[in-house]
Structure formats: structure tokens, C-alpha cells
Design a protein around this motif. Structure first.
Motif, PDB file in Angstrom:
ATOM      1  N   CYS A  23       0.849  -1.206   0.000  1.00 48.40           N
ATOM      2  CA  CYS A  23       0.000   0.000   0.000  1.00 48.40           C
ATOM      3  C   CYS A  23       0.879   1.249   0.000  1.00 48.40           C
ATOM      4  N   ILE A  24       0.557   2.183  -0.876  1.00 49.65           N
ATOM      5  CA  ILE A  24       1.324   3.426  -0.898  1.00 49.65           C
ATOM      6  C   ILE A  24       0.557   4.565  -0.210  1.00 49.65           C
ATOM      7  N   ASN A  25      -0.514   4.204   0.509  1.00 45.93           N
ATOM      8  CA  ASN A  25      -1.275   5.207   1.275  1.00 45.93           C
ATOM      9  C   ASN A  25      -1.735   6.377   0.405  1.00 45.93           C
ATOM     10  N   CYS A  26      -2.103   6.077  -0.834  1.00 43.55           N
ATOM     11  CA  CYS A  26      -2.504   7.162  -1.729  1.00 43.55           C
ATOM     12  C   CYS A  26      -3.895   7.684  -1.402  1.00 43.55           C
ATOM     13  N   GLY A  27      -4.720   6.848  -0.747  1.00 47.41           N
ATOM     14  CA  GLY A  27      -6.060   7.285  -0.369  1.00 47.41           C
ATOM     15  C   GLY A  27      -7.110   7.139  -1.461  1.00 47.41           C
ATOM     16  N   THR A  28      -6.706   6.667  -2.631  1.00 48.42           N
ATOM     17  CA  THR A  28      -7.657   6.500  -3.733  1.00 48.42           C
ATOM     18  C   THR A  28      -8.872   5.683  -3.306  1.00 48.42           C
ATOM     19  N   CYS A  29      -8.607   4.592  -2.578  1.00 56.81           N
ATOM     20  CA  CYS A  29      -9.696   3.695  -2.171  1.00 56.81           C
ATOM     21  C   CYS A  29     -10.761   4.447  -1.385  1.00 56.81           C
ATOM     22  N   MET A  78      -6.179   7.028   5.506  1.00 53.17           N
ATOM     23  CA  MET A  78      -4.915   6.537   4.967  1.00 53.17           C
ATOM     24  C   MET A  78      -3.779   7.543   5.170  1.00 53.17           C
ATOM     25  N   ILE A 129      -3.821   1.187   7.208  1.00 54.80           N
ATOM     26  CA  ILE A 129      -4.543   0.257   6.329  1.00 54.80           C
ATOM     27  C   ILE A 129      -5.426  -0.653   7.184  1.00 54.80           C
ATOM     28  N   ARG A 148      -8.675   1.125   7.978  1.00 56.39           N
ATOM     29  CA  ARG A 148      -9.675   1.149   6.913  1.00 56.39           C
ATOM     30  C   ARG A 148     -10.464  -0.154   6.888  1.00 56.39           C
ATOM     31  N   CYS A 161      -7.200   0.608  -7.072  1.00 58.52           N
ATOM     32  CA  CYS A 161      -5.979   0.545  -6.267  1.00 58.52           C
ATOM     33  C   CYS A 161      -4.777   0.280  -7.171  1.00 58.52           C
ATOM     34  N   PRO A 162      -3.761   1.118  -7.100  1.00 56.92           N
ATOM     35  CA  PRO A 162      -2.613   0.949  -7.990  1.00 56.92           C
ATOM     36  C   PRO A 162      -1.772  -0.285  -7.666  1.00 56.92           C
ATOM     37  N   VAL A 163      -1.960  -0.859  -6.490  1.00 58.71           N
ATOM     38  CA  VAL A 163      -1.125  -2.016  -6.140  1.00 58.71           C
ATOM     39  C   VAL A 163      -1.971  -3.265  -5.852  1.00 58.71           C
ATOM     40  N   ILE A 223      -4.583  -4.024  -3.997  1.00 57.81           N
ATOM     41  CA  ILE A 223      -5.110  -4.451  -2.699  1.00 57.81           C
ATOM     42  C   ILE A 223      -6.609  -4.656  -2.874  1.00 57.81           C
TER      43      ILE A 223
HETATM   44  S1  SF4 Z   1      -5.930   2.621  -3.182  1.00 60.61           S
HETATM   45 FE1  SF4 Z   1      -4.590   0.874  -2.662  1.00 60.61          FE
HETATM   46  S2  SF4 Z   1      -2.514   1.781  -2.428  1.00 60.61           S
HETATM   47 FE2  SF4 Z   1      -3.991   3.509  -2.361  1.00 60.61          FE
HETATM   48  S3  SF4 Z   1      -4.397   3.763  -0.111  1.00 60.61           S
HETATM   49 FE3  SF4 Z   1      -6.033   2.393  -0.931  1.00 60.61          FE
HETATM   50  S4  SF4 Z   1      -5.243   0.299  -0.541  1.00 60.61           S
HETATM   51 FE4  SF4 Z   1      -3.445   1.712  -0.353  1.00 60.61          FE
END
Ligand code: SF4
Ligand SMILES: Cc1cc2nc3c(=O)[nH]c(=O)nc-3n(C[C@H](O)[C@H](O)[C@H](O)COP(=O)(O)OP(=O)(O)OC[C@H]3O[C@@H](n4cnc5c(N)ncnc54)[C@H](O)[C@@H]3O)c2cc1C
Ligand code: SF4
Ligand code: FES
Lengths: 281, 357
Positions: free
Chosen positions: B241-247, B278, B299, B302, B330-332, B334
Motif C-alpha cells: 500500500c502506498i497510502n494514496c487514499g484513492t480507495c 490513509m 490500512i 480502513r 488501487c494501484p497495487v 489491494i
Molecule cells: S488505493 Fe490501494 S494503495 Fe492507495 S491507499 Fe487504498 S489500498 Fe493503499
């Protein structure tokens, strides 16, 4: 439906510098609309959001006692954006307060009990509210023995010094004031950290003895084992938390510890309750 | 319940009539993605969409919303007094919201409306809104609404459900608000076929949803043991997780907000903005102490909020409608389905990994 985010307008009536380093000031507010004071009926241990237009809001414990009428008081430590601005404000300035918020100390439970108040540093504000309220003639008989253990770095860092001295003279409250250190030869109270003084002075545990602890994390960390050693059960240890907050009314999601919202379900919890939640405070 | 048949050739005429009584909102394609938007006069929603990229939550809960206005001019009589701005709470209708996004309103309502406090801004928006849903015939692989308390034809939180039958919509008018809207649109022709046709389409849509979450044990799992499952769950999920907050921004059921004052010379506004758990700033104290200073803690917050705290607090299922947005964006990679299933089946006793306490 009432807008829960709307503060009551207040005027700063008086500002008192509390500590020698001037980092703590007490602000006395009066309501611009007198009828708002009735709506602001509170119990000791609750807090409010102090609101400054253009700066934001900060959650601050109510330092005045419900028995003191005509005003509300808060003691604020200068640390960041809003608190620094507040410290620069003047008597007569207009701002807002929103509350009362949170659950208060469990006064129904404490009635008829011995109450041991343990405070450190500037987390003594809602404890002052509690003490003033308990010492009122109409309230004092509702409690058995009252002990207060309160410590600060030095004599000049103690809050509410005149009141502390007056309480120390009374025989219906046992004051144990302490400082980490002082070279004042006339200092007539304790020297030493709060946990050590607690070990010496706190009354033994019993089914009707309850402790309220408020202070910096480090003080709490070392005081709790002392209370354990003295035999206090975890449902007899009461604490108040200070998580970061925004709304103060359980909606914005900022202050949670597990499923509890500190602003609404707290800020006061027993240690027994906290043992069941994540340690996110 | 009334079922009305609306020929597609007459649908737009109905919308035009609605413009007199409602402000209309609907899905519109903006560059490559769909978004909910206030429709201009004559503009039509594009009902050929799958779902919007961001959820429909902004319809009731804008990403930034002015709560108060104030004057910073000392010579004004109301200097420094916070005042609620005039807002337009006239009737509005959302045309073509998916059932999962409507169900999300029921989820977040539990937060915005409590016995002690009511979020007047959200509730006034909600009360002013009539929701005309569009049943979902072509769910995508990230959809798992059927195991998350929702479904492609779910009617529970809609005023009208439109079912596309080719050259017509069957409009299932579900509430009084819905009846009023159907009347204003002049949609009155009773449907001849209906129940059987709708249930066939519903089963077809449901059978296309292959992924699911298992939630039946979440309530009985010990809160602290899930929280402490670092090695079994949280470390692995937090690793990427890059903690981007997109989710959290994409999610229809994430409701957290921050409040800021914004000044423009001698006046200003207090606004609330969507916030995200996040981010480290979400929980940091003025002293610098941060109860969720580590990525892992954030994470975990959340997922624990959605799949455990909410479940325990309300006993109304999970805080997720299975819309799949966070999974898609999610870019990675998750995936809440994986996390949910791990939490559901977690057994601290038999877990071979070292569980930290
Ligand atoms: S979208 Fe994915 S990478 Fe970004 S904060 Fe949420 S779980 Fe982490
Ligand atoms: C229930 C409760 C009671 C409190 N009682 C007192 C008191 O009696 N006296 C006192 O001096 N302080 C008290 N605090 C701490 C006080 O709220 C913070 O010191 C204050 O918010 C810092 O604001 P700032 O703008 O100066 O700091 P900044 O670091 O600039 O913070 C910016 C904003 O973040 C938020 N924020 C930051 N830190 C905190 C925090 N610790 N708690 C809540 N919100 C925060 C506020 O919205 C603040 O305006 C209490 C906190 C809580 C939760
Ligand atoms: S958690 Fe993910 S799948 Fe569930 S409602 Fe939010 S965005 Fe949709
Ligand atoms: S401060 Fe907003 S939920 Fe507690």
C-alpha cells in the motif's frame, strides 16, 4: 433539526496567565446571547470546541465547574495554529464555543465513593472542574474522602495556584501537591514524580474507591502499575483521552479507538473499557 | 407497488417534464470516464454506462462543502459570527443511479443521523432527493454486491427502479417520492408483462456475479484478535500500500471529513472536505504523537472500520456495498475481498504464523 456544527457566539471576558513560562492561559467566556448559557448545561469532564472564525476549532476540556454560573472557562496550552492565535487574542474579542461535548466523568457511579484524583502537567483542567463542583456545600456530602495528587515540573508550572493553596488548607479534601524539583526553600509540599507520590499517598484500594487519572502519557504509563500494585481494579480507574478531533459529535471519523469514538463515547473511559479497545491513543 | 412501462422513445420527453419540478442529476461521460453531474437544461443522462468512476456519494455529500460563512471585517456588526449560507434544498432527482450506490446512502446514513446529533447538511440533501435507479444487467468482474448486502436489482433504497427491457423501461415505483416523480414525468402506462420478466433478468444479472466476500463470522471474531493479526493479515497488505487514499475517495461508504477555514480578504468560509484515514495527518496530535503513525495501522483502520467496527456497532452487515471501485482503482491491487475473507476465516489458534500480541 439543529445544526451540530454551529458554535454559540461568546466574548472573551477575562484572560489569566497561569504558568511562569506563559504557555498556559485561562480564558473566561460569556455568551453573547444569555439564553445560550442554559443550552450549554454541562457536567465536569465534558469538553467543547473553541471556534475562531478564520482559524478553525480546537477541542478543549471545560475547566469551570457547572456550579459556577454566568461564564465558562478553559485553560489552553499554546502549541499550534489555533492555540497560538487564541493566546494572542484580547479581552473583548468575539469567538465561538460549541458543546458541551462528550460523556463527562461518571458522576452517578462516583456518588457515595472515595474519589482519588491524579493529575499531571496541564491536564488538570477538567479535574479542577470536578474538584470545585464536589467541594460545593450542596455536593460535598455526596462523596466520601477526596484525595488529589497533582504534579507539575516546578511550582511556577502548577495551574490554579491560589485555589490549590486554599484547598490545601481545608480539611474536607486531602491535597498532595508535588513538583519534579524546586530550589525554593519555602516549598511546603511534595517533591517527586506523580507515580511515586501516588504510591505514598493514595488511599488503599477498596470496593468504593475510584481513581481518575489525567496527565501526559508518560505519567499515566508509570502511575497505572502503581494503582495495580495498590489493588485498584481496572473498572475503578477512570481516564480521559485526547485524540485528534474535528467534529466532536461522532460524525467526522477522526477520533476513533476501535469502534468507540472518543468525542462522543468518551473522552472518559475506564481502564477496563480501554483494555478491550485498540491502543490508538 | 406500481409497475409502469416507459417506451424508450418517450423517456426523454418525461425527463423534460421533470425539469420543471426537479433539478436533475445523472451519469455523463467526461473524457474516458463517467461521473454524476447536475444536468443542464435539455441534457440527458447516459444510461448506457456500467458505473461511474467515483461513487455517487458526492450527490449528497460534496467533496468540499461550505458549512458556514463569516466576516473578518471588524467594523461589521456580525464580525466573526458563523452563519449558515443559503443552500438550494429544492427537489432534485438522480436518474440512473446503480442500486449499490443507493444502498451506500443507507450505510452512511447511520453515521450522519444519530439519536444525539444529525448532520443537517447531508440529511437535507437526502430528503430533497428522489432516487431513480437503473438495474444492473452487466456486472463486471470486480462486482460483489450480492454478498455485501446489495444486489444488481436491489430496490431497498431506491424510489424507482428502472429495468431495461430493450425498447422500454419497466419502472418499479417503490415509494411515495417515486410516485410523485412518475406523475410529474407523465409516466402512467401500466406494464403488462412484469414480475416474471424482471425476476428472470434479475437472476441472470446475479448469476454473472462470480466473486464474493464471506462475512458470516466477522461479528463473532474477537475484535482485538483481528486487530492483532499483523503477521497473518496486516503486514502483507500494508507492504504494498502506498497510502494514496484513492480507495477512500472512490468509495461510496467512506464518510470521514476534515474541517478547514478558508479566508478571502475580509471574509471567509468554514468548509468540510473529504478526508482519508490513509493519511498520517488524519490522527496526529498537536504534540506530534500519532496513534496511527505507521502505514500498517492506517490500512488496518480502513479494513477494521469497514469489516469489524461497523459490523459490531450497527449489526447491519459490512460498511461496503461491493461496488468494486477500490479494487479496480488501487494501484497495487489491494483487494477488499481478499482481506474480508481472511478476516472472516482468521483463526488465531490454528494460524501457523507468529501472531504478535
Ligand atoms: S488505493 Fe490501494 S494503495 Fe492507495 S491507499 Fe487504498 S489500498 Fe493503499
Ligand atoms: C477532549 C480533549 C480535551 C482537550 N483539552 C485540552 C485542554 O483543556 N487544554 C489544552 O491546552 N489542550 C487540550 N486538548 C488538546 C488540544 O485540543 C490541542 O492542543 C489543540 O487542538 C491544538 O490545536 P492547534 O491548532 O494549536 O494545533 P495544530 O497542531 O496547529 O493543529 C491543527 C488542528 O488539528 C486539530 N488537532 C491537533 N491536535 C489535536 C489534539 N491533540 N486533539 C484534538 N485536535 C487536535 C485541531 O483541529 C487543530 O486546530 C484537548 C484535546 C481533546 C481531544
Ligand atoms: S469498500 Fe470498495 S467495494 Fe466496498 S463500497 Fe467501498 S469502494 Fe465499493
Ligand atoms: S471528532 Fe469527529 S468523530 Fe470524533
Amino acid at each position: 433539526m439543529q445544526n451540530p456544527y454551529k458554535p454559540y457566539p461568546v466574548r472573551i471576558d477575562n484572560i489569566t496567565v497561569e504558568t511562569e513560562d506563559k504557555s498556559l492561559k485561562t480564558f473566561k467566556f460569556v455568551f453573547l446571547n444569555p439564553e445560550d448559557e442554559k443550552k450549554f448545561a454541562y457536567r465536569a469532564g465534558q469538553f467543547a470546541e473553541l471556534s475562531i472564525a478564520g482559524l478553525g476549532e480546537i477541542p478543549i476540556g471545560i475547566a469551570s465547574s457547572p456550579t459556577e454560573k454566568g461564564f465558562v472557562k478553559f485553560t489552553v496550552f499554546k502549541t499550534g495554529k489555533v492555540t497560538s492565535y487564541l493566546h494572542a487574542m484580547k479581552e473583548g474579542d468575539i469567538m465561538g464555543i460549541r458543546g458541551p461535548l462528550g460523556n463527562s466523568y461518571p458522576w452517578d457511579l462516583l456518588e457515595g465513593k472515595n474519589v482519588v484524583i491524579i493529575g499531571g502537567g496541564f491536564a488538570f483542567t477538567t479535574l479542577r472542574s470536578s474538584i470545585v463542583s464536589m467541594l460545593q456545600p450542596e455536593n460535598r456530602s455526596k462523596f466520601k474522602d477526596i484525595h488529589v495528587i497533582y504534579g507539575a515540573r516546578s511550582p511556577g508550572m502548577l495551574l490554579y495556584k491560589d485555589e490549590l493553596t486554599a484547598w490545601a488548607e481545608r480539611d474536607d479534601i486531602n491535597m498532595h501537591i508535588t513538583v519534579d524539583g524546586t530550589d525554593d526553600p519555602d516549598w511546603k509540599y511534595h517533591k517527586g514524580f506523580v507515580p511515586a507520590i501516588t504510591e505514598q499517598e493514595a488511599p488503599p484500594a477498596g470496593t468504593d474507591t475510584y481513581a481518575i487519572i489525567c496527565g501526559p502519557p508518560i505519567m499515566i504509563k508509570f502511575t497505572q502499575p502503581v494503582l495495580d500494585k495498590l489493588g485498584y481494579r481496572h473498572d475503578q480507574i477512570i481516564m480521559s483521552l485526547e485524540n485528534r478531533m474535528k467534529c466532536g459529535v461522532g460524525i467526522c471519523g477522526h477520533c476513533n479507538i476501535g469502534k468507540e469514538l472518543v468525542c462522543k463515547d468518551g473522552p472518559v473511559f475506564t481502564l477496563e473499557q480501554l483494555n478491550k479497545t485498540p491502543k490508538e491513543y | 407497488m406500481k409497475v409502469i412501462k416507459i417506451d424508450k422513445s418517450e423517456f426523454n420527453a418525461g425527463l423534460e417534464k421533470l425539469e420543471n419540478a426537479y433539478r436533475l442529476f445523472g451519469p455523463v461521460k467526461e473524457q474516458s470516464y463517467y461521473a454524476f453531474k447536475a444536468l443542464d437544461a435539455g441534457e440527458k443522462p447516459d444510461l448506457e454506462y456500467t458505473n461511474t468512476r467515483l461513487s455517487a456519494k458526492s450527490l449528497l455529500y460534496p467533496q468540499s462543502e461550505v458549512l458556514f460563512e463569516y466576516s473578518l471585517d471588524k467594523s461589521d456588526a456580525d464580525y466573526a459570527i458563523l452563519k449558515e449560507p443559503e443552500k438550494d434544498y429544492s427537489p432534485r432527482a438522480v436518474i440512473g443511479i446503480r442500486p449499490c450506490d443507493a444502498d451506500a446512502f443507507a450505510v452512511v446514513r447511520r453515521n450522519f443521523e444519530t439519536p444525539e446529533y444529525q448532520d443537517t447538511y447531508w440529511l437535507k440533501n437526502y430528503d430533497a432527493t428522489t432516487l431513480v435507479g437503473l438495474a444492473c444487467d452487466n456486472p463486471v468482474p470486480t462486482c460483489f454486491c450480492t454478498s455485501a448486502g446489495s444486489g444488481p436489482f436491489n430496490e431497498a433504497n431506491l424510489d424507482v427502479l428502472l429495468v431495461d427491457t430493450g425498447d422500454a423501461y419497466l419502472a418499479r415505483v417503490l415509494t411515495e417520492k417515486g410516485e410523485k416523480l412518475a406523475d410529474s414525468a407523465g409516466w402512467t402506462k401500466p406494464a403488462d408483462q412484469s414480475e416474471e420478466d424482471v425476476s428472470k433478468r434479475r437472476s441472470e444479472a446475479e448469476s454473472k456475479i462470480k466473486s464474493r466476500v464471506n462475512t458470516e463470522n466477522l461479528k463473532d471474531q474477537a475484535l482485538t484478535s483481528l486487530y492483532d493479526a499483523d503477521a497473518a493479515i496486516w503486514e502483507k497488505e500494508a507492504f504494498s500500500c502506498i497510502n494514496c487514499g484513492t480507495c477512500t475517495y472512490a468509495c461510496p461508504t467512506c464518510w470521514c471529513f476534515d474541517v478547514q477555514d478558508e479566508n478571502y480578504g475580509k471574509s471567509g468560509v468554514r468548509i468540510r472536505n473529504w478526508d482519508s484515514c490513509m493519511y498520517p495527518l488524519f490522527s496526529v496530535h498537536a504534540s506530534g504523537h500519532n496513534p496511527r503513525g505507521q502505514k500498517l495501522a492506517r490500512i488496518r483502520q480502513r479494513f477494521m472500520h469497514k469489516l469489524k467496527y461497523y459490523v459490531d456497532k450497527y449489526d447491519k452487515g459490512i460498511q461496503c456495498t461491493g461496488c468494486g471501485r477500490c479494487v479496480r482503482m488501487c494501484p497495487v491491487n489491494i483487494d477488499i475481498r481478499r482481506v474480508c475473507n481472511q478476516m472472516n476465516s482468521y483463526d488465531p489458534e490454528s494460524c501457523s504464523c507468529a501472531v504478535t500480541s
